[in-house]
Design a protein around this motif. Sequence first.
Motif, mmCIF file in Angstrom:
data_model
loop_
_atom_site.group_PDB
_atom_site.id
_atom_site.type_symbol
_atom_site.label_atom_id
_atom_site.label_comp_id
_atom_site.label_asym_id
_atom_site.label_seq_id
_atom_site.Cartn_x
_atom_site.Cartn_y
_atom_site.Cartn_z
ATOM 1 N N GLY A 242 22.338 64.110 37.742
ATOM 2 C CA GLY A 242 20.579 63.108 38.211
ATOM 3 C C GLY A 242 20.910 62.625 37.842
ATOM 4 N N GLY A 243 19.587 62.062 38.444
ATOM 5 C CA GLY A 243 18.392 60.658 38.349
ATOM 6 C C GLY A 243 19.245 59.106 37.982
ATOM 7 N N ALA A 244 20.455 59.155 37.309
ATOM 8 C CA ALA A 244 20.687 57.748 36.734
ATOM 9 C C ALA A 244 21.705 57.000 38.402
ATOM 10 C CB ALA A 244 21.402 57.863 35.765
ATOM 11 N N ILE A 245 21.558 55.847 38.548
ATOM 12 C CA ILE A 245 22.470 55.454 39.244
ATOM 13 C C ILE A 245 23.382 54.473 38.863
ATOM 14 C CG2 ILE A 245 23.138 53.681 41.390
ATOM 15 C CD1 ILE A 245 21.400 56.017 42.133
ATOM 16 N N LEU A 246 24.738 54.732 38.888
ATOM 17 C CA LEU A 246 25.906 54.539 37.633
ATOM 18 C C LEU A 246 26.292 52.930 38.564
ATOM 19 C CD1 LEU A 246 27.523 57.668 36.333
ATOM 20 C CD2 LEU A 246 25.349 56.874 35.575
ATOM 21 N N ARG A 247 26.360 52.434 37.773
ATOM 22 C CA ARG A 247 27.809 51.362 38.552
ATOM 23 C C ARG A 247 28.924 51.197 38.442
ATOM 24 N NH1 ARG A 247 24.997 45.973 38.467
ATOM 25 N NH2 ARG A 247 23.273 46.789 37.059
ATOM 26 N N GLY A 248 29.498 50.569 39.357
ATOM 27 C CA GLY A 248 30.587 51.555 38.701
ATOM 28 C C GLY A 248 31.240 49.267 38.784
ATOM 29 N N PHE A 249 33.512 50.223 38.446
ATOM 30 C CA PHE A 249 33.926 48.424 38.400
ATOM 31 C C PHE A 249 35.478 49.194 38.814
ATOM 32 C CE2 PHE A 249 37.138 46.717 34.965
ATOM 33 C CZ PHE A 249 36.654 45.623 35.903
ATOM 34 N N PRO A 250 35.587 48.821 40.224
ATOM 35 C CA PRO A 250 36.693 48.636 40.667
ATOM 36 C C PRO A 250 37.995 48.539 39.668
ATOM 37 C CG PRO A 250 35.698 48.406 41.778
ATOM 38 C CD PRO A 250 34.774 47.915 40.821
ATOM 39 N N LEU A 251 39.180 49.712 38.988
ATOM 40 C CA LEU A 251 39.599 49.205 38.351
ATOM 41 C C LEU A 251 41.132 49.342 38.344
ATOM 42 C CD1 LEU A 251 39.560 48.705 34.778
ATOM 43 C CD2 LEU A 251 39.817 51.757 35.078
ATOM 44 N N LEU A 252 41.287 50.301 39.402
ATOM 45 C CA LEU A 252 43.258 50.061 39.763
ATOM 46 C C LEU A 252 43.075 49.931 40.831
ATOM 47 C CD1 LEU A 252 45.349 51.067 37.865
ATOM 48 C CD2 LEU A 252 44.768 53.391 38.280
ATOM 49 N N ARG A 253 43.600 49.343 41.330
ATOM 50 C CA ARG A 253 44.447 49.841 43.237
ATOM 51 C C ARG A 253 45.883 49.651 42.904
ATOM 52 N NH1 ARG A 253 40.395 45.330 42.475
ATOM 53 N NH2 ARG A 253 38.687 45.919 43.286
ATOM 54 N N LEU A 254 46.502 50.618 43.040
ATOM 55 C CA LEU A 254 47.462 50.542 43.434
ATOM 56 C C LEU A 254 48.426 51.649 44.881
ATOM 57 C CD1 LEU A 254 49.166 51.791 40.193
ATOM 58 C CD2 LEU A 254 49.168 49.498 41.054
ATOM 59 N N ASP B 211 49.418 53.466 45.331
ATOM 60 C CA ASP B 211 49.720 55.223 44.967
ATOM 61 C C ASP B 211 48.209 56.033 44.795
ATOM 62 O OD1 ASP B 211 50.716 54.898 42.854
ATOM 63 O OD2 ASP B 211 51.481 56.575 42.905
ATOM 64 N N MET B 212 47.503 55.243 43.862
ATOM 65 C CA MET B 212 46.175 55.526 43.136
ATOM 66 C C MET B 212 44.656 54.000 42.973
ATOM 67 S SD MET B 212 46.241 56.669 39.609
ATOM 68 C CE MET B 212 47.612 57.893 39.955
ATOM 69 N N GLU B 213 44.207 54.780 43.221
ATOM 70 C CA GLU B 213 43.087 54.283 43.264
ATOM 71 C C GLU B 213 41.497 54.742 41.997
ATOM 72 O OE1 GLU B 213 41.474 52.712 47.095
ATOM 73 O OE2 GLU B 213 43.092 51.178 47.768
ATOM 74 N N LEU B 214 41.488 53.512 41.920
ATOM 75 C CA LEU B 214 40.385 54.287 41.130
ATOM 76 C C LEU B 214 38.775 53.494 40.316
ATOM 77 C CD1 LEU B 214 42.584 55.913 38.289
ATOM 78 C CD2 LEU B 214 41.040 57.525 39.867
ATOM 79 N N THR B 215 38.033 53.926 40.078
ATOM 80 C CA THR B 215 36.797 52.813 39.751
ATOM 81 C C THR B 215 36.136 53.825 38.861
ATOM 82 O OG1 THR B 215 36.118 52.040 42.283
ATOM 83 C CG2 THR B 215 34.279 51.997 40.967
ATOM 84 N N ARG B 216 35.731 52.709 37.447
ATOM 85 C CA ARG B 216 34.948 53.462 36.185
ATOM 86 C C ARG B 216 33.654 53.402 36.567
ATOM 87 N NH1 ARG B 216 34.096 52.050 31.115
ATOM 88 N NH2 ARG B 216 35.924 53.390 29.309
ATOM 89 N N PHE B 217 33.315 54.994 35.972
ATOM 90 C CA PHE B 217 31.740 54.929 36.111
ATOM 91 C C PHE B 217 31.322 55.040 34.599
ATOM 92 C CE2 PHE B 217 32.481 55.573 40.206
ATOM 93 C CZ PHE B 217 31.426 54.359 40.932
ATOM 94 N N ALA B 218 30.253 55.156 33.532
ATOM 95 C CA ALA B 218 30.277 55.575 32.346
ATOM 96 C C ALA B 218 28.452 55.313 32.553
ATOM 97 C CB ALA B 218 30.454 54.608 31.778
#
Length: 318
Positions: A195-207, A209-216
Amino acid sequence: MPEASQDKVTPAEDGSIVITLQGQPHTLSVNHRPLVKFYSGWNPFALHVSLLPLPVLRLRHEKGAEALWFLDPSFNYRSSRFAALSSEEQNSIIDALSPFFKALITSALEALRPTPLPLTEKVRNLGRVLCEDILAAWLERFPPPGRFTPQILPQDGLSFRAESPPLKATAFLQLLSVARGLTSKTSPVVLSPYGGAILRGFPLLRLPDMELTRFADPAANIVLYIGTVKPPGEAETAVIYCPQQDLILMEKDVAPARLIPLRLLSLFIGNPDSIELAPRELTVDFGKAGLAALGAASSLPTSMPSLPGDWPNRQGKA
């Protein structure tokens, strides 16, 4: 090519090929017979002698193909494949890189703000194929990540960390619902499942068969990789991976999701940008960003995920 300026691979007067290592000559041999020439078109371009228990000679063909030779301590050819080495040799190589892999998990995979490791360049110079072979073998020493679908989540919810409140399926469904297309966004953002926080993502993996964006999430001290996995011949499946808890949540259980840790760690080794370009600011302050940030917030769930217990809502009411 060599690890040090005095190391080189050259032909000797008798036609044999000699490796000069720290000023000392060593004859390169195959089946304990001196090697007089490489196959046509192949030439050595890198020699690694200090990182692993066995020397590794990398070769490149004039048309661009690459190969490697494992050598024994006497510089006799052992194998061109990691899998063809003895179990004892494989384990000694895995043990040599195990401290690096453990540090990489702490400094990059699980870290709120990833930082590079000094040894990464040396490991990267072993070549992608060998790095991934050793990394995959190291990961096989541990149980694979737990895989869940929302339908089989524990009744009381699931907690990323022992000190955090458990999150029920509705919170995860909110994130899964926005997982597709995150890597195509210039500034992907999601609401924290806490809740509350808006997390800024980092597009990390673009393949393919797999796509992933990193959030912390600095408040919850967790890292989330959100995106999709596409098994061969099937539709893509939304996934969430949390390395701190070693779990993967998926719309449906698909076997290729187990490869997520391998793919990410391999990326951190092979591509320096995957660490160096990660954002320093982990959250978005809409009060300061104003309307300009709202255009980047198209990934946000349309409502806040429900939280269990007597946690205050966004208006500060119990």
